[in-house]
Scaffold this active site. Sequence first.
Site, PDB file in Angstrom:
ATOM      1  N   TYR B  32      13.509 -10.366 -50.009  1.00 35.56           N
ATOM      2  CA  TYR B  32      13.801  -9.336 -50.992  1.00 35.56           C
ATOM      3  C   TYR B  32      14.280  -8.048 -50.325  1.00 35.56           C
ATOM      4  O   TYR B  32      14.206  -7.899 -49.110  1.00 35.56           O
ATOM      5  CB  TYR B  32      12.559  -9.058 -51.848  1.00 35.56           C
ATOM      6  CG  TYR B  32      11.484  -8.246 -51.171  1.00 35.56           C
ATOM      7  CD1 TYR B  32      10.674  -8.803 -50.188  1.00 35.56           C
ATOM      8  CD2 TYR B  32      11.286  -6.902 -51.493  1.00 35.56           C
ATOM      9  CE1 TYR B  32       9.695  -8.054 -49.557  1.00 35.56           C
ATOM     10  CE2 TYR B  32      10.305  -6.140 -50.875  1.00 35.56           C
ATOM     11  CZ  TYR B  32       9.512  -6.725 -49.905  1.00 35.56           C
ATOM     12  OH  TYR B  32       8.551  -5.976 -49.280  1.00 35.56           O
ATOM     13  N   ARG B  51      20.380  -6.162 -43.850  1.00 34.54           N
ATOM     14  CA  ARG B  51      19.035  -6.668 -43.566  1.00 34.54           C
ATOM     15  C   ARG B  51      18.720  -7.873 -44.438  1.00 34.54           C
ATOM     16  O   ARG B  51      18.078  -8.837 -43.990  1.00 34.54           O
ATOM     17  CB  ARG B  51      17.988  -5.560 -43.782  1.00 34.54           C
ATOM     18  CG  ARG B  51      16.593  -6.012 -43.371  1.00 34.54           C
ATOM     19  CD  ARG B  51      15.598  -4.866 -43.385  1.00 34.54           C
ATOM     20  NE  ARG B  51      15.403  -4.332 -44.731  1.00 34.54           N
ATOM     21  CZ  ARG B  51      14.623  -3.304 -45.012  1.00 34.54           C
ATOM     22  NH1 ARG B  51      13.977  -2.667 -44.043  1.00 34.54           N
ATOM     23  NH2 ARG B  51      14.497  -2.869 -46.252  1.00 34.54           N
ATOM     24  N   ARG B  98       7.444 -29.300 -56.330  1.00 33.31           N
ATOM     25  CA  ARG B  98       6.814 -28.747 -55.131  1.00 33.31           C
ATOM     26  C   ARG B  98       6.819 -29.716 -53.955  1.00 33.31           C
ATOM     27  O   ARG B  98       6.287 -30.817 -54.037  1.00 33.31           O
ATOM     28  CB  ARG B  98       5.374 -28.339 -55.446  1.00 33.31           C
ATOM     29  CG  ARG B  98       4.687 -27.630 -54.285  1.00 33.31           C
ATOM     30  CD  ARG B  98       3.282 -27.232 -54.660  1.00 33.31           C
ATOM     31  NE  ARG B  98       2.648 -26.430 -53.602  1.00 33.31           N
ATOM     32  CZ  ARG B  98       2.055 -26.954 -52.532  1.00 33.31           C
ATOM     33  NH1 ARG B  98       1.998 -28.251 -52.366  1.00 33.31           N
ATOM     34  NH2 ARG B  98       1.510 -26.166 -51.614  1.00 33.31           N
ATOM     35  N   HIS B 100       6.988 -29.006 -49.430  1.00 27.53           N
ATOM     36  CA  HIS B 100       7.287 -28.058 -48.349  1.00 27.53           C
ATOM     37  C   HIS B 100       8.733 -28.219 -47.889  1.00 27.53           C
ATOM     38  O   HIS B 100       9.438 -27.243 -47.660  1.00 27.53           O
ATOM     39  CB  HIS B 100       6.357 -28.288 -47.152  1.00 27.53           C
ATOM     40  CG  HIS B 100       4.950 -27.809 -47.360  1.00 27.53           C
ATOM     41  ND1 HIS B 100       4.074 -28.424 -48.207  1.00 27.53           N
ATOM     42  CD2 HIS B 100       4.272 -26.767 -46.821  1.00 27.53           C
ATOM     43  CE1 HIS B 100       2.912 -27.785 -48.182  1.00 27.53           C
ATOM     44  NE2 HIS B 100       3.002 -26.774 -47.347  1.00 27.53           N
ATOM     45  N   LYS B 144      11.857  -9.784 -44.240  1.00 29.59           N
ATOM     46  CA  LYS B 144      11.341  -9.141 -45.461  1.00 29.59           C
ATOM     47  C   LYS B 144      11.139 -10.236 -46.513  1.00 29.59           C
ATOM     48  O   LYS B 144      11.970 -10.420 -47.408  1.00 29.59           O
ATOM     49  CB  LYS B 144      12.316  -8.048 -45.927  1.00 29.59           C
ATOM     50  CG  LYS B 144      11.678  -6.996 -46.830  1.00 29.59           C
ATOM     51  CD  LYS B 144      12.567  -5.769 -46.955  1.00 29.59           C
ATOM     52  CE  LYS B 144      12.075  -4.818 -48.031  1.00 29.59           C
ATOM     53  NZ  LYS B 144      10.888  -4.046 -47.666  1.00 29.59           N
ATOM     54  N   GLU B 177       2.308  -0.810 -38.715  1.00 31.93           N
ATOM     55  CA  GLU B 177       3.017   0.004 -39.714  1.00 31.93           C
ATOM     56  C   GLU B 177       2.140   0.077 -40.958  1.00 31.93           C
ATOM     57  O   GLU B 177       1.028  -0.434 -40.959  1.00 31.93           O
ATOM     58  CB  GLU B 177       4.390  -0.606 -40.040  1.00 31.93           C
ATOM     59  CG  GLU B 177       4.339  -2.030 -40.558  1.00 31.93           C
ATOM     60  CD  GLU B 177       5.716  -2.706 -40.592  1.00 31.93           C
ATOM     61  OE1 GLU B 177       6.729  -2.015 -40.765  1.00 31.93           O
ATOM     62  OE2 GLU B 177       5.747  -3.947 -40.473  1.00 31.93           O
ATOM     63  N   LEU B 201       8.623  -4.631 -39.693  1.00 29.33           N
ATOM     64  CA  LEU B 201       9.864  -4.688 -40.450  1.00 29.33           C
ATOM     65  C   LEU B 201      10.869  -3.705 -39.860  1.00 29.33           C
ATOM     66  O   LEU B 201      10.504  -2.556 -39.602  1.00 29.33           O
ATOM     67  CB  LEU B 201       9.586  -4.308 -41.912  1.00 29.33           C
ATOM     68  CG  LEU B 201      10.817  -4.342 -42.814  1.00 29.33           C
ATOM     69  CD1 LEU B 201      11.172  -5.784 -43.165  1.00 29.33           C
ATOM     70  CD2 LEU B 201      10.589  -3.531 -44.069  1.00 29.33           C
TER      71      LEU B 201
END
Lengths: 277, 277
Positions: B32, B51, B98, B100, B144, B177, B201
Amino acid sequence: MQVAMIEDKIVPVDELEPVYLDRGIYFGDGVYEVVRSYNGKIFALEEHLQRFANSLAAIKIAGVNIDQIRGRVRKAFEAAGISNARIYFHITRGSAPRDHNWDTNLQPNFFLTVTELPSDAEEKNKGIAVSTHPDWRWKRCDIKSLNLLANVLARHDAAQKDCAEAILVNEAGFITEGAGSAFFAIFGRTLQTAPLTANILPSITRKFAIEAGKNIGLEIIEKSLTPQQASRSDELFIAVTTKDIVPVVKFDGKVIGDGKPGKHTKLLIQELRSFTV
Amino acid sequence: MQVAMIEDKIVPVDELEPVYLDRGIYFGDGVYEVVRSYNGKIFALEEHLQRFANSLAAIKIAGVNIDQIRGRVRKAFEAAGISNARIYFHITRGSAPRDHNWDTNLQPNFFLTVTELPSDAEEKNKGIAVSTHPDWRWKRCDIKSLNLLANVLARHDAAQKDCAEAILVNEAGFITEGAGSAFFAIFGRTLQTAPLTANILPSITRKFAIEAGKNIGLEIIEKSLTPQQASRSDELFIAVTTKDIVPVVKFDGKVIGDGKPGKHTKLLIQELRSFTV
């Protein structure tokens, strides 16, 4: 006007269905379980419900009635009418505009699927190959949460190497567990697996595998292994709800034993199956 | 019949809307971005899109057209007509039963919201209190991703202590952070923050804060701090897209400086704002 966009379509935020605001998708803010049935009977449901309650408590999702969850699992299982079924369910903290902080009045969301388990006969008969991958997961792997991207990436790496499972290795050089399974080695008459810590899921099939090991006269050692030690073992296997015990016959390209499922592993499969009837 | 259940309602799996099968919710299998506008102008969109492309590549989501994403961001921002907006968007690997492992033909899902930013005047004028929390996140915080449960739990812990942000401390005892921000300390005329590694990040506001620091004549040191060092600093602040720079006046209960936003921090806020016009 606050707006949302789904693919190319603009939707007023007020008209979004709550599922689009599920904290499960924004943050992986939820926990899950997978249970299975053998021949029409759900196995170890109470153990899974207990672990689910522990996971909910660990991430502070309150107000979930476990009796209600049990009822839903049974109702959906009966509606599906599948003899050998995989039952997946999760609860997320609820739906709300994105914010790390949560409103304690939020209503949790429940979701479940019942699907047919594929046959595991071939994997059980021939065994599987596994490969190692760095354990990139978070520090609370004792919680069965929806934060599974590290597991997904490790499993993908394994698949690229024609392996059925990724065995995760931490920064200290020790195996924690598989991306979606517990991991065991047998040396002579000793069954070894990593101890339960915050870095490992308290696997229910692991517990039954240990119990089965005791029943067939193996000595149990809960101590972490290195990949080098694992590759020199007599037998290896993984343990996971949907497949119980699966023999591992190749570890990072190295053949284990004679390249066929080991004798103790075969006994363990039988012993564990006896728990399920 | 394969069935799903949403709360108490049974639905055939085939009739489930794809959003219920989003890998974002099962695994946090997506990435995101959050961008913002100042007075009707989106700030640093290209940096965020770059990014975003890096995050997509890191988790091997292929086939996303960044030009298309840019177009959607602009279109939604214009439709919303909000002057000071927060634009959130994510892409997940797609919707599928579902597993993996993923099918490389899967179509990624895009979702975006444009909402109004609350005023940050009070936080900027008075500063905020922060508290430390163990950094429970995974080993790829340079991505992210939607795996944010560790951040959510840390932020909740901070909120319980009447703090606006959690400052994450790794096992070696160093600050990485904030749960949702970069973290900076000022000692004399030196601006210090942790170096960019896989555990941090690559914050875009961090980059602009460093640039602003150079512009006002501060020496920049990229070196990790301990909580003890931070609590003895002259000034502290966090940096985050939606609020740019926010002074920190209390750290784990200890008052920083005279308990008011520091003079360099105030200069940095002005300098960074000059980038946005």
